[in-house]
Scaffold this motif. Structure first.
Motif, mmCIF file in Angstrom:
data_model
loop_
_atom_site.group_PDB
_atom_site.id
_atom_site.type_symbol
_atom_site.label_atom_id
_atom_site.label_comp_id
_atom_site.label_asym_id
_atom_site.label_seq_id
_atom_site.Cartn_x
_atom_site.Cartn_y
_atom_site.Cartn_z
ATOM 1 N N LEU A 1 37.402 69.914 70.783
ATOM 2 C CA LEU A 1 36.231 70.503 71.211
ATOM 3 C C LEU A 1 35.600 71.673 70.147
ATOM 4 O O LEU A 1 36.708 72.214 69.339
ATOM 5 C CB LEU A 1 36.749 71.483 72.471
ATOM 6 N N ILE A 2 34.412 71.796 69.786
ATOM 7 C CA ILE A 2 34.140 72.468 68.886
ATOM 8 C C ILE A 2 33.077 73.549 69.267
ATOM 9 O O ILE A 2 31.876 73.248 70.002
ATOM 10 C CB ILE A 2 33.336 71.831 67.793
ATOM 11 N N LEU A 3 33.374 74.580 69.245
ATOM 12 C CA LEU A 3 32.771 75.742 69.941
ATOM 13 C C LEU A 3 32.083 76.652 68.873
ATOM 14 O O LEU A 3 32.606 77.326 68.056
ATOM 15 C CB LEU A 3 33.684 76.855 70.895
ATOM 16 N N ARG A 4 30.813 76.433 68.840
ATOM 17 C CA ARG A 4 30.047 77.443 67.602
ATOM 18 C C ARG A 4 29.544 78.570 68.282
ATOM 19 O O ARG A 4 28.782 78.805 69.082
ATOM 20 C CB ARG A 4 28.686 76.548 67.236
ATOM 21 N N LEU A 5 29.860 79.762 67.516
ATOM 22 C CA LEU A 5 29.405 81.063 67.872
ATOM 23 C C LEU A 5 28.420 81.691 66.939
ATOM 24 O O LEU A 5 28.527 81.285 65.774
ATOM 25 C CB LEU A 5 30.796 82.029 67.772
ATOM 26 N N CYS A 6 27.241 82.066 67.606
ATOM 27 C CA CYS A 6 26.008 82.736 66.970
ATOM 28 C C CYS A 6 26.212 84.008 66.801
ATOM 29 O O CYS A 6 27.171 84.826 67.430
ATOM 30 C CB CYS A 6 24.854 82.362 67.627
#
Length: 296
Positions: free
Chosen positions: A156-161
Motif C-alpha cells: 500500500l502506498i499512501l501519498r500525502l499532499c
C-alpha cells in the motif's frame, strides 16, 4: 493534471496541487532539473526551508494557505492564532470526532489521509512506483532477509499532499519495533516527480520498522521523506503495545509518503481501490477509513 478517485462520489477529481508551477519547473524544464539535482534534492535545501517553517516569520503563510486550499479548521485542536509557526499548523492534531476509526478487528484502516495505491500478489523485484518505473523491496529497506518474507503479499502506498493532515497512525492493535533510518535525497513524491526519477522511493530519506499487528501479521511500515520534509517525527514508544488508530508519528512541511507491506494471505484490500490502481488512479482516503479486511 492529476486525477484521483473519490470513493464517496464514484467520480474522478482533479487534484489541487500546492506549488504546481514550481514542481513542473523543477522536474520538466532543463534548467529546473539541473537545479533540482544540484540543490533542491539535497538535505541542506530542505533543512534550511524547514528552519524557516519552524520560525515565527513563517506564521504569516498560514492564513493564505488555509484560504487557498479551503482547509476545514473546525477539525483542528488549535485555533489559527495559537500556531507559533507554519510547521505547528502543518503538523496540527485533529479533534476526536474528525477521523472516526472503523473498530471491527477484521477491518483494515488507512494509516493516514492521502491518495492510496494498492498492489496485490507483489513481485519483490518489480514493485510499481508509477507505470513504467519499478523498484525492489530489498533496495527500499536495505534488508534482503526481511524483504523475502513479503513475496506475493500486498503493498500500500499512501501519498500525502501538503494540504493533507500529516500524522500517521497504527492500522491495528499490536507492538511496533525500533525504527531504522536510511539516509537519502529529498525529491518530491508528487506524480510529476515519480514519473521522472527512477527508483525515487529508494533514493529518498526513509525510516522503517516492523509492526507486529494482532490481526494482520507483521507489517513493514515505511515513511518516506520528500522535498522540504527535513524531519520525520516518530512519536510512538518502541516495543510497547498500542491500540488501533494510535498515532505513530508525523511529517513536518512537504508532501510525503507512507508505505505498508503485508505478507501473503494476511489482508484483502477493497476491490474498488485495487481496480482504480490498475487503471492508474490513486484513491482518496482518510485516516481510520476502512480499506480492506483480514484474509479468510
Amino acid at each position: 493534471m492529476i486525477k484521483i478517485y473519490n470513493r464517496k462520489t464514484k467520480q474522478y477529481e482533479v487534484e489541487q496541487v500546492a506549488g504546481l508551477s514550481y514542481l513542473k519547473w523543477c522536474y520538466e524544464s532543463p534548467i529546473g532539473k539541473s537545479i533540482t539535482e544540484l540543490l533542491i534534492k539535497k538535505k541542506l535545501f530542505s533543512k534550511l526551508y524547514g528552519s524557516f517553517c519552524d520560525s515565527s516569520t513563517s506564521k504569516k503563510k498560514i492564513r493564505p494557505f488555509i484560504e487557498e486550499f479551503n482547509i476545514d479548521m473546525s477539525l483542528a485542536n488549535m485555533k489559527l492564532e495559537e500556531f507559533r509557526n507554519f510547521n505547528d499548523f502543518f503538523a496540527r492534531t485533529l479533534n476526536a470526532f474528525a477521523r472516526p476509526i472503523a473498530q471491527d478487528r477484521d477491518i483494515l484502516i488507512s494509516p493516514g489521509d492521502g491518495r492510496l495505491s494498492a498492489f496485490e500478489n507483489i513481485d519483490l523485484d518489480k514493485l510499481v512506483q508509477i507505470k513504467g518505473l519499478t523498484y525492489s523491496l530489498k533496495e527500499l529497506i536495505c534488508d534482503d532477509k526481511v524483504a523475502k518474507e513479503y513475496d506475493g503479499g500486498v503493498c500500500l502506498i499512501l501519498r500525502l499532499c501538503p494540504t493533507d493532515y500529516h500524522r500517521f497512525h497504527f492500522v491495528d492493535d499490536g507492538i511496533c519495533g525500533e525504527t531504522k533510518n536510511i539516509k537519502g535525497k529529498y525529491y518530491s513524491v508528487n506524480p510529476i516527480a515519480l514519473e521522472r526519477v527512477p527508483k525515487l522511493f529508494c533514493q529518498n530519506k526513509r525510516e522503517w520498522c516492523i509492526f507486529k499487528s494482532e490481526n494482520f501479521g507483521d507489517i513493514i511500515h515505511i515513511e518516506v521523506g520528500a522535498t522540504c520534509v527535513g524531519t520525520i517525527i516518530q512519536s510512538y514508544t518502541p516495543n510497547v503495545k498500542v491500540k488501533k488508530g494510535y498515532e505513530k508519528g508525523y511529517f513536518k512541511f512537504g508532501g510525503s509518503t507512507t508505505i505498508l507491506f503485508f505478507k501473503k494471505d494476511t489482508v484483502k484490500i477493497d476491490e474498488e481501490i485495487v481496480h482504480q490502481t490498475s487503471l492508474g488512479y490513486e484513491t482518496k482516503v482518510l485516516m481510520g477509513e476502512a480499506i480492506g479486511n483480514k484474509f479468510k
